[in-house]
Motif scaffolding. Structure first.
Motif, PDB file in Angstrom:
ATOM      1  N   CYS A 348      25.626   4.226 -32.068  1.00 46.60           N
ATOM      2  CA  CYS A 348      24.907   3.442 -31.595  1.00 46.60           C
ATOM      3  C   CYS A 348      25.298   2.005 -31.546  1.00 46.60           C
ATOM      4  CB  CYS A 348      23.525   3.490 -32.389  1.00 46.60           C
ATOM      5  SG  CYS A 348      22.624   5.031 -32.076  1.00 46.60           S
ATOM      6  N   TYR A 349      25.848   1.493 -32.756  1.00 49.89           N
ATOM      7  CA  TYR A 349      26.493   0.316 -32.569  1.00 49.89           C
ATOM      8  C   TYR A 349      27.488   0.062 -31.702  1.00 49.89           C
ATOM      9  CZ  TYR A 349      23.767  -1.173 -36.582  1.00 49.89           C
ATOM     10  OH  TYR A 349      22.562  -1.710 -37.444  1.00 49.89           O
ATOM     11  N   LEU A 350      28.535   1.069 -31.511  1.00 43.39           N
ATOM     12  CA  LEU A 350      29.621   0.935 -30.595  1.00 43.39           C
ATOM     13  C   LEU A 350      28.978   1.007 -28.901  1.00 43.39           C
ATOM     14  CD1 LEU A 350      32.114   3.744 -32.191  1.00 43.39           C
ATOM     15  CD2 LEU A 350      32.285   1.449 -32.017  1.00 43.39           C
ATOM     16  N   HIS A 351      27.951   1.901 -28.882  1.00 39.56           N
ATOM     17  CA  HIS A 351      27.473   1.760 -27.538  1.00 39.56           C
ATOM     18  C   HIS A 351      26.752   0.187 -27.267  1.00 39.56           C
ATOM     19  CE1 HIS A 351      28.387   5.651 -27.375  1.00 39.56           C
ATOM     20  NE2 HIS A 351      27.377   6.448 -27.873  1.00 39.56           N
ATOM     21  N   ALA A 352      26.126  -0.231 -28.462  1.00 40.08           N
ATOM     22  CA  ALA A 352      25.743  -1.599 -28.233  1.00 40.08           C
ATOM     23  C   ALA A 352      26.672  -2.450 -27.749  1.00 40.08           C
ATOM     24  CB  ALA A 352      24.840  -1.850 -29.307  1.00 40.08           C
ATOM     25  N   GLY A 353      27.714  -2.631 -28.720  1.00 37.20           N
ATOM     26  CA  GLY A 353      28.907  -3.333 -28.062  1.00 37.20           C
ATOM     27  C   GLY A 353      29.477  -3.146 -26.988  1.00 37.20           C
ATOM     28  N   VAL A 354      29.553  -2.068 -26.313  1.00 38.32           N
ATOM     29  CA  VAL A 354      30.024  -1.689 -25.010  1.00 38.32           C
ATOM     30  C   VAL A 354      29.100  -2.512 -24.197  1.00 38.32           C
ATOM     31  CG1 VAL A 354      30.415  -0.159 -23.183  1.00 38.32           C
ATOM     32  CG2 VAL A 354      31.372   0.182 -25.506  1.00 38.32           C
ATOM     33  N   MET A 355      27.950  -2.256 -24.267  1.00 38.62           N
ATOM     34  CA  MET A 355      26.912  -2.780 -22.923  1.00 38.62           C
ATOM     35  C   MET A 355      26.852  -4.248 -23.338  1.00 38.62           C
ATOM     36  SD  MET A 355      23.018  -1.500 -22.651  1.00 38.62           S
ATOM     37  CE  MET A 355      22.487  -1.988 -24.280  1.00 38.62           C
ATOM     38  N   ALA A 356      26.931  -4.994 -24.231  1.00 40.85           N
ATOM     39  CA  ALA A 356      26.597  -6.310 -24.512  1.00 40.85           C
ATOM     40  C   ALA A 356      28.024  -6.849 -23.702  1.00 40.85           C
ATOM     41  CB  ALA A 356      26.561  -6.663 -25.973  1.00 40.85           C
ATOM     42  N   LEU A 357      29.223  -6.362 -24.137  1.00 37.47           N
ATOM     43  CA  LEU A 357      30.478  -6.773 -23.478  1.00 37.47           C
ATOM     44  C   LEU A 357      30.356  -6.765 -22.011  1.00 37.47           C
ATOM     45  CD1 LEU A 357      33.432  -7.477 -24.446  1.00 37.47           C
ATOM     46  CD2 LEU A 357      34.161  -5.319 -24.139  1.00 37.47           C
ATOM     47  N   HIS A 358      29.950  -5.602 -21.341  1.00 40.41           N
ATOM     48  CA  HIS A 358      30.008  -5.606 -19.890  1.00 40.41           C
ATOM     49  C   HIS A 358      28.912  -6.813 -19.358  1.00 40.41           C
ATOM     50  CE1 HIS A 358      32.067  -2.466 -19.059  1.00 40.41           C
ATOM     51  NE2 HIS A 358      31.348  -1.368 -19.674  1.00 40.41           N
ATOM     52  N   ARG A 359      27.888  -6.901 -20.083  1.00 36.30           N
ATOM     53  CA  ARG A 359      26.955  -8.102 -19.948  1.00 36.30           C
ATOM     54  C   ARG A 359      27.427  -9.342 -20.057  1.00 36.30           C
ATOM     55  NH1 ARG A 359      21.088  -5.121 -21.523  1.00 36.30           N
ATOM     56  NH2 ARG A 359      20.248  -6.535 -19.854  1.00 36.30           N
ATOM     57  N   GLY A 360      28.425  -9.732 -20.700  1.00 38.50           N
ATOM     58  CA  GLY A 360      28.999 -11.004 -20.939  1.00 38.50           C
ATOM     59  C   GLY A 360      28.312 -11.634 -22.363  1.00 38.50           C
ATOM     60  N   GLU A 361      27.538 -10.834 -23.154  1.00 35.31           N
ATOM     61  CA  GLU A 361      26.880 -11.181 -24.063  1.00 35.31           C
ATOM     62  C   GLU A 361      27.847 -11.135 -25.152  1.00 35.31           C
ATOM     63  OE1 GLU A 361      23.242  -8.642 -23.999  1.00 35.31           O
ATOM     64  OE2 GLU A 361      22.334  -9.939 -22.371  1.00 35.31           O
ATOM     65  N   LEU A 362      28.556 -12.066 -25.460  1.00 39.18           N
ATOM     66  CA  LEU A 362      29.919 -11.912 -26.462  1.00 39.18           C
ATOM     67  C   LEU A 362      29.455 -11.937 -27.675  1.00 39.18           C
ATOM     68  CD1 LEU A 362      32.761 -13.613 -24.680  1.00 39.18           C
ATOM     69  CD2 LEU A 362      31.826 -11.278 -24.201  1.00 39.18           C
ATOM     70  N   ASN A 363      28.417 -12.699 -28.199  1.00 39.76           N
ATOM     71  CA  ASN A 363      27.808 -12.809 -29.373  1.00 39.76           C
ATOM     72  C   ASN A 363      27.236 -11.729 -29.774  1.00 39.76           C
ATOM     73  OD1 ASN A 363      28.720 -15.562 -29.652  1.00 39.76           O
ATOM     74  ND2 ASN A 363      26.992 -16.332 -29.040  1.00 39.76           N
ATOM     75  N   ILE A 364      26.419 -11.217 -28.978  1.00 40.06           N
ATOM     76  CA  ILE A 364      25.782  -9.797 -29.457  1.00 40.06           C
ATOM     77  C   ILE A 364      26.841  -8.866 -29.532  1.00 40.06           C
ATOM     78  CG2 ILE A 364      24.022  -7.876 -28.644  1.00 40.06           C
ATOM     79  CD1 ILE A 364      22.720 -10.317 -27.209  1.00 40.06           C
ATOM     80  N   ALA A 365      27.753  -8.830 -28.564  1.00 37.29           N
ATOM     81  CA  ALA A 365      28.712  -7.602 -28.623  1.00 37.29           C
ATOM     82  C   ALA A 365      29.461  -7.760 -30.027  1.00 37.29           C
ATOM     83  CB  ALA A 365      29.801  -7.934 -27.504  1.00 37.29           C
ATOM     84  N   GLN A 366      29.990  -9.150 -30.452  1.00 36.80           N
ATOM     85  CA  GLN A 366      30.540  -9.367 -31.653  1.00 36.80           C
ATOM     86  C   GLN A 366      29.667  -8.677 -32.895  1.00 36.80           C
ATOM     87  OE1 GLN A 366      33.878 -11.289 -32.284  1.00 36.80           O
ATOM     88  NE2 GLN A 366      33.473  -9.311 -33.954  1.00 36.80           N
ATOM     89  N   ALA A 367      28.578  -8.890 -32.832  1.00 37.74           N
ATOM     90  CA  ALA A 367      27.789  -8.578 -34.207  1.00 37.74           C
ATOM     91  C   ALA A 367      27.632  -7.207 -34.189  1.00 37.74           C
ATOM     92  CB  ALA A 367      26.132  -9.042 -33.805  1.00 37.74           C
ATOM     93  N   ASN A 368      27.506  -6.371 -32.939  1.00 34.34           N
ATOM     94  CA  ASN A 368      27.169  -4.917 -33.107  1.00 34.34           C
ATOM     95  C   ASN A 368      28.790  -4.339 -33.398  1.00 34.34           C
ATOM     96  OD1 ASN A 368      24.730  -3.770 -32.188  1.00 34.34           O
ATOM     97  ND2 ASN A 368      25.036  -5.621 -30.651  1.00 34.34           N
ATOM     98  N   ILE A 369      29.840  -4.888 -32.766  1.00 26.43           N
ATOM     99  CA  ILE A 369      31.095  -4.143 -33.115  1.00 26.43           C
ATOM    100  C   ILE A 369      31.696  -4.432 -34.641  1.00 26.43           C
ATOM    101  CG2 ILE A 369      33.571  -4.462 -32.524  1.00 26.43           C
ATOM    102  CD1 ILE A 369      32.673  -5.542 -29.508  1.00 26.43           C
ATOM    103  N   SER A 370      31.308  -5.642 -35.123  1.00 27.54           N
ATOM    104  CA  SER A 370      31.731  -5.880 -36.559  1.00 27.54           C
ATOM    105  C   SER A 370      30.492  -5.159 -37.421  1.00 27.54           C
ATOM    106  CB  SER A 370      31.307  -7.482 -36.796  1.00 27.54           C
ATOM    107  OG  SER A 370      31.754  -8.280 -36.030  1.00 27.54           O
TER     108      SER A 370
END
Length: 703
Positions: A348-370
């Motif tokens: 789930c966290y990986l999918h959240a990171g993928v989605m946030a990355l595409h949306r340009g929400e880099l801070n959210i992507a960073q939190a989920n990927i970390s």
């Protein structure tokens, strides 16, 4: 280092020392000759001599036979209950008093272990507390042979009891192992299925299910439909989609006349995950059809529901439907938390990171990927497949933030090697390829970019991933544009332009990423028709705005700025760049501005233009950050030997324009163009237009 069998034997002196002073020297030498220095045989001889000093060793037998003979002599010297104890625990790889009691159906194992203190070389403690023990492997083998000879039925029963004890303790891997040793394969199947079958991967990890299945013969596994489904999921995780599909088809045939609800649920859920790995157009159509008839999630387990929701998320991301994906992901998180599956949460966290990355929400992507990296490391070890998937996403995030350097390429390559081989799906490969390719361009490492394309081409063909293959072809075209014109460029140009003209209804479907990168790449092609490319970019940007793909919107904006600049539309180029920078500034998306020298020159010129505009301070600050970052990635550019005007004319020249066309685009006289070209030729030490273009490309002055 390799240790030979000879190195494992004791010398004569070592044998005499091991036997101790109570055994006479001549007897010690005889023992050495008989045992050939094998340590376990020497220790058995010592025990026998202490128990029965007058009994002679068996003459003329090799060391392994001596060990068997001495085991028999040691057993003969023991009381019946001690002998029975040793024979019973010989079926166990390790034992403690509780387990020994369970297999023997007695309660005196502690006392008997104490009675065997003189066999310390043959009964080895495994922990400081002395709770767990094992028999020396050769001693155990001899005991097991004796047990098999004397009471084969008892040996089977002992193994069944060991299996039952481990099952009660929750150690299903060991329980299955002993049930398989007893040839009780029905028990093996029930143990694995009661533990969850394929779900074991999500609750305990891939390795646990693999170890459960390992001791069961293949013909037994092939006869169980639900174990076939579990094995299919293992093949999914190993990157073997064809094998997984074959096993599911075999399971369907086995179960064709049955209405076993447990099998139906297993099959549906594992097939849904296989669809993710196969990544076909048919999958998305089938997924839409299935989900129009809503699944009754109350009739299935939270783990199954969470898994199906994760498939839904991947399907929605694959068509660029991020709003629906966000809603599905929220449900997936809830179901996975309810199920207690750490592995499921990790996905789930990986999918959240993928989605946030595409949306340009880099801070959210960073939190989920970390968080995904942390969960993988803490729960599944440093060699976890999920850790490598998360590392690929973390690398991509770093690239688009503008924080990655050439040193990060090796780290990415190591993570990619595992994801190539095992647990990866199309979106992960596309994100990794895209980011690594553009970092290579940022660092002027075209050779690595070329190797990368070859590597992903192999992955796409091995896994039959059409989306990845199409995306990779476009990046290969991008590289070709940095070389001399060729027929291959021409074919790809026409293919992309034709493709960009289709889907007039604006529904890009699963091709949205290829469409975006295709439009952005065409903007770099000086021979592509301006009107057609501009239309493709504008259409792509409209679609990116609608689906909220802001990272891609920034990248398309930079491509538009390059296209307009090359066609002499400097003010329009500056406006396109400014729009892209304003979107990028929300999350400091610097990576798209760093890929090419031409882009950096546009940024520098725009910064100089806006320098005195107080209202553009945010834009100029981002531009300054981009230029500062570029100096870290690249040495000072040789392009600085040309003036800005000379650089502009050189780029027009590379686009195949005549002097008259260049003059019209740049609003100059033809004589002024000739004057600047003369200076360019002089600075590049060339005499002809074709030489100037070739030398400029060699020096990375133009793309």
């Amino acid at each position: 280092m390799e240790i030979s069998a000879e190195q494992l034997r004791l010398s004569k002196q070592e044998t005499i020392y091991a036997l101790g002073p109570s055994i006479a020297a001549d007897e010690a030498e005889a023992i050495f000759e008989q045992t050939e220095g094998w340590p376990v045989a020497v220790q058995l001889a010592r025990v026998q001599k202490q128990a029965r000093p007058s009994l002679p060793l068996k003459a003329g037998a090799p060391g392994s036979l001596v060990a068997t003979y001495l085991t028999e002599q040691v057993l003969a010297s023991l009381d019946d209950d001690v002998r029975d104890f040793l024979l019973a625990v010989s079926i166990l790889d390790r034992f403690n008093p509780e387990l020994a009691n369970a297999v023997r159906k007695r309660d005196d194992s502690w006392r008997l272990i104490d009675c065997l203190t003189h066999l310390t070389a043959l009964i080895v403690p495994l922990d400081i507390e002395g709770d767990w023990y094992r028999l020396h492997h050769l001693f155990a083998e001899c005991l097991l042979q004796t047990l098999c000879r004397e009471a084969p039925a008892r040996m089977t029963e002992l193994r069944r009891r060991a299996s039952q004890w481990y099952a009660e303790k929750g150690d299903i891997v060991e329980a299955v192992k002993y049930a398989a040793a007893a040839k009780d394969y029905n028990k093996c199947e029930s143990l694995i299925l009661d533990a969850g079958g394929w779900r074991v991967i999500l609750t305990d990890g891939i390795g646990v299910l693999r170890r459960m299945l390992r001791p069961i013969p293949s013909e037994v596994l092939d006869a169980s439909a639900r174990l076939l489904v579990a094995r299919a999921y293992l093949h999914c995780k190993d990157g073997e989609q064809r094998q997984a599909r074959a096993l599911l088809e075999k399971a369907k045939i086995l179960q064709c006349s049955s209405n076993d609800n447990a099998f139906i649920r297993d099959f549906r859920t594992v097939e849904s995950m296989l669809h993710v790995y196969e990544d076909t157009e048919e999958w998305v159509r089938a997924w839409k059809a299935v989900h129009q008839n809503e699944i009754d999630f109350s009739a299935i387990t939270p783990l199954e529901a969470g898994t199906i929701k994760c498939e839904e998320v991947v399907a929605q991301i694959s068509v660029g439907d991020f709003d629906d994906a966000a809603a599905s992901l929220k449900s997936a998180f809830a179901y996975m938390r309810q199920s207690g599956s750490v592995l499921g949460l990790n996905y789930c966290y990986l999918h959240a990171g993928v989605m946030a990355l595409h949306r340009g929400e880099l801070n959210i992507a960073q939190a989920n990927i970390s968080r995904a990296l942390e969960l993988a490391e803490n729960n599944f070890g440093s060699d976890s497949g999920l850790k490598y998937v998360a590392s690929v996403l973390d690398f991509a995030l770093s690239v688009w933030k503008g924080a990655a350097t050439a040193h990060d390429i090796e780290t990415f390559s190591n993570a990619l090697a595992h994801v190539e081989e095992y647990d990866g799906w199309a979106d992960i490969y596309i994100i990794g390829l895209d980011a690594a390719f553009h970092l290579a361009l940022q660092c002027d490492q075209d050779a690595f970019a070329e190797q990368l394309c070859a590597r992903f081409e192999a992955v796409a063909r091995h896994r039959n991933l059409e989306r990845l293959e199409n995306f990779n072809d476009i990046l290969k075209y991008f590289l070709e544009l940095r070389r001399s014109p060729s027929k291959q460029q021409e074919r790809m140009r026409e293919r992309l332009l034709s493709w960009q003209a289709t889907d007039a209804d604006g529904q890009l479907g699963r091709a949205w990423q290829e469409y975006f990168i295709g439009a952005a790449t065409l903007a770099r092609d000086a021979r592509a028709a301006f009107d057609r490319v501009a239309h493709a970019i504008d259409r792509s940007m409209d679609h990116a705005r609608r689906c909220g793909a802001n990272l891609h919107l920034v990248r398309l904006g930079t491509a538009k700025a390059l296209l307009l600049q090359r066609n002499g539309m400097r003010q329009e180029s500056r406006e396109a760049l400014t729009e892209a920078i304003k979107i990028a500034s929300r999350q400091e998306i610097l990576g798209p501005f760093l890929c090419e020298s031409a882009m950096l020159r546009i940024v520098k010129a725009a910064r100089d233009f806006f320098r005195t505009d107080e209202g553009a301070i945010i834009v100029t600050d981002i531009m300054a950050d981009v230029l500062a970052r570029a100096t870290v990635l690249r040495p000072p550019e040789l392009g600085q030997v040309l003036s800005d005007r000379e650089q502009e004319i050189l780029e027009q020249l590379a686009g195949g324009k005549t002097n008259k066309e260049i003059a019209r685009h740049l609003e100059l006289t033809e004589n002024t163009v000739k004057f600047h070209l003369k200076n360019v030729f002089s600075k590049l030490s060339v005499n002809r237009r074709t030489q100037a273009i070739a030398e400029a490309r060699r020096m990375n002055l133009i793309e």
